[in-house]
Write a protein that holds these residues in place. Structure first.
Motif, mmCIF file in Angstrom:
data_model
loop_
_atom_site.group_PDB
_atom_site.id
_atom_site.type_symbol
_atom_site.label_atom_id
_atom_site.label_comp_id
_atom_site.label_asym_id
_atom_site.label_seq_id
_atom_site.Cartn_x
_atom_site.Cartn_y
_atom_site.Cartn_z
ATOM 1 N N ASN A 1 109.318 108.376 66.125
ATOM 2 C CA ASN A 1 108.096 108.587 67.286
ATOM 3 C C ASN A 1 106.668 109.031 66.818
ATOM 4 O O ASN A 1 106.577 109.271 65.430
ATOM 5 C CB ASN A 1 108.610 109.813 68.203
ATOM 6 N N SER B 1 106.593 107.588 72.176
ATOM 7 C CA SER B 1 107.831 106.894 71.603
ATOM 8 C C SER B 1 107.958 105.709 72.251
ATOM 9 O O SER B 1 108.043 105.213 73.630
ATOM 10 C CB SER B 1 108.957 107.705 72.125
ATOM 11 N N ASP C 1 113.425 109.935 73.380
ATOM 12 C CA ASP C 1 114.497 109.069 72.812
ATOM 13 C C ASP C 1 114.067 107.809 73.818
ATOM 14 O O ASP C 1 114.377 107.938 75.034
ATOM 15 C CB ASP C 1 115.716 109.406 73.101
#
Length: 215
Positions: free
Chosen positions: A41, A54, A197
């Protein structure tokens, strides 16, 4: 005599200094931990605010908690998401994308001294470590405690927000959440990590965390 003792006790409690929240700055003490060579990231450290971008990636930013704050029992912060991953099953390994996650790492006091200064990978591998992961993502009920698909019985996911955009403030009780997740007392709060994520769904996250404090 009892009345005098009670009055003295009340006076001492009223005169005792209040426990003040300690704001944790997003400075160069934070280090990025990648999980693969090509997936990471982008973090923007701006003092009181951490920006996170991200793009089909996953990594975390980590810092150790100073020993003077190992005894804290609460945490608070504000976070925002402008671009969100879809809702996923946070219990599914390899399919648990989330917008933002706040990892809080606990160790028994003696083990905390032994692992003082250790990086996040070593801490997460310690059998003595316990980890609460406060998450904005998935489609589970707020406050639900889920088994971690990666940490086994050493980690639990605490759902704070479902996948989606917005701005929210959080106040969590680390001691009571620890007891609910693992039983017993929490020990020392030795590390904090923040992650986004989006690698499984190949989507994007744009978010920020600010005003993070421990007390």
């Amino acid at each position: 005599m009892k009345q005098l003792f009670s009055l003295a006790l009340v006076a001492s409690l009223l005169s005792a200094p209040a426990v003040m929240a300690k704001q944790v700055s997003f400075d160069n003490s934070w280090k990025e931990q990648k999980f693969s060579l090509f997936s990471k990231n982008k973090y923007s450290f701006k003092g009181s605010t951490l920006g996170v971008a991200s793009d089909g990636a996953v990594s975390m930013a980590y810092r150790a908690v100073p020993e003077s704050l190992w005894g804290v029992s609460k945490a608070s912060w504000k976070w925002s998401v402008d671009q969100s991953v879809p809702a996923t099953d946070l219990r599914k390994k390899g399919g648990d994308d989330r917008n933002l996650a706040m990892y809080v790492v606990f160790l028994p006091e003696a083990e905390a001294q032994n692992l003082k200064g250790a990086g996040i990978r070593k801490l997460l591998r310690s059998n003595a470590a316990r980890v609460l992961v406060y998450v904005w993502g998935g489609n589970h009920g707020r406050g639900q405690v889920l088994a971690s698909p990666y940490l086994g019985n050493r980690g639990k996911t605490v759902v704070l927000r479902n996948a989606g955009t917005g701005n929210h403030s959080e106040n969590v009780n680390l001691a009571s959440d620890y007891k609910r997740a693992f039983g017993g007392s929490k020990g020392a709060v030795v590390g904090i990590a923040i992650s986004a994520d989006s690698d499984d769904t190949k989507t994007k996250v744009r978010g920020a965390i600010s005003g993070f404090a421990l007390n």
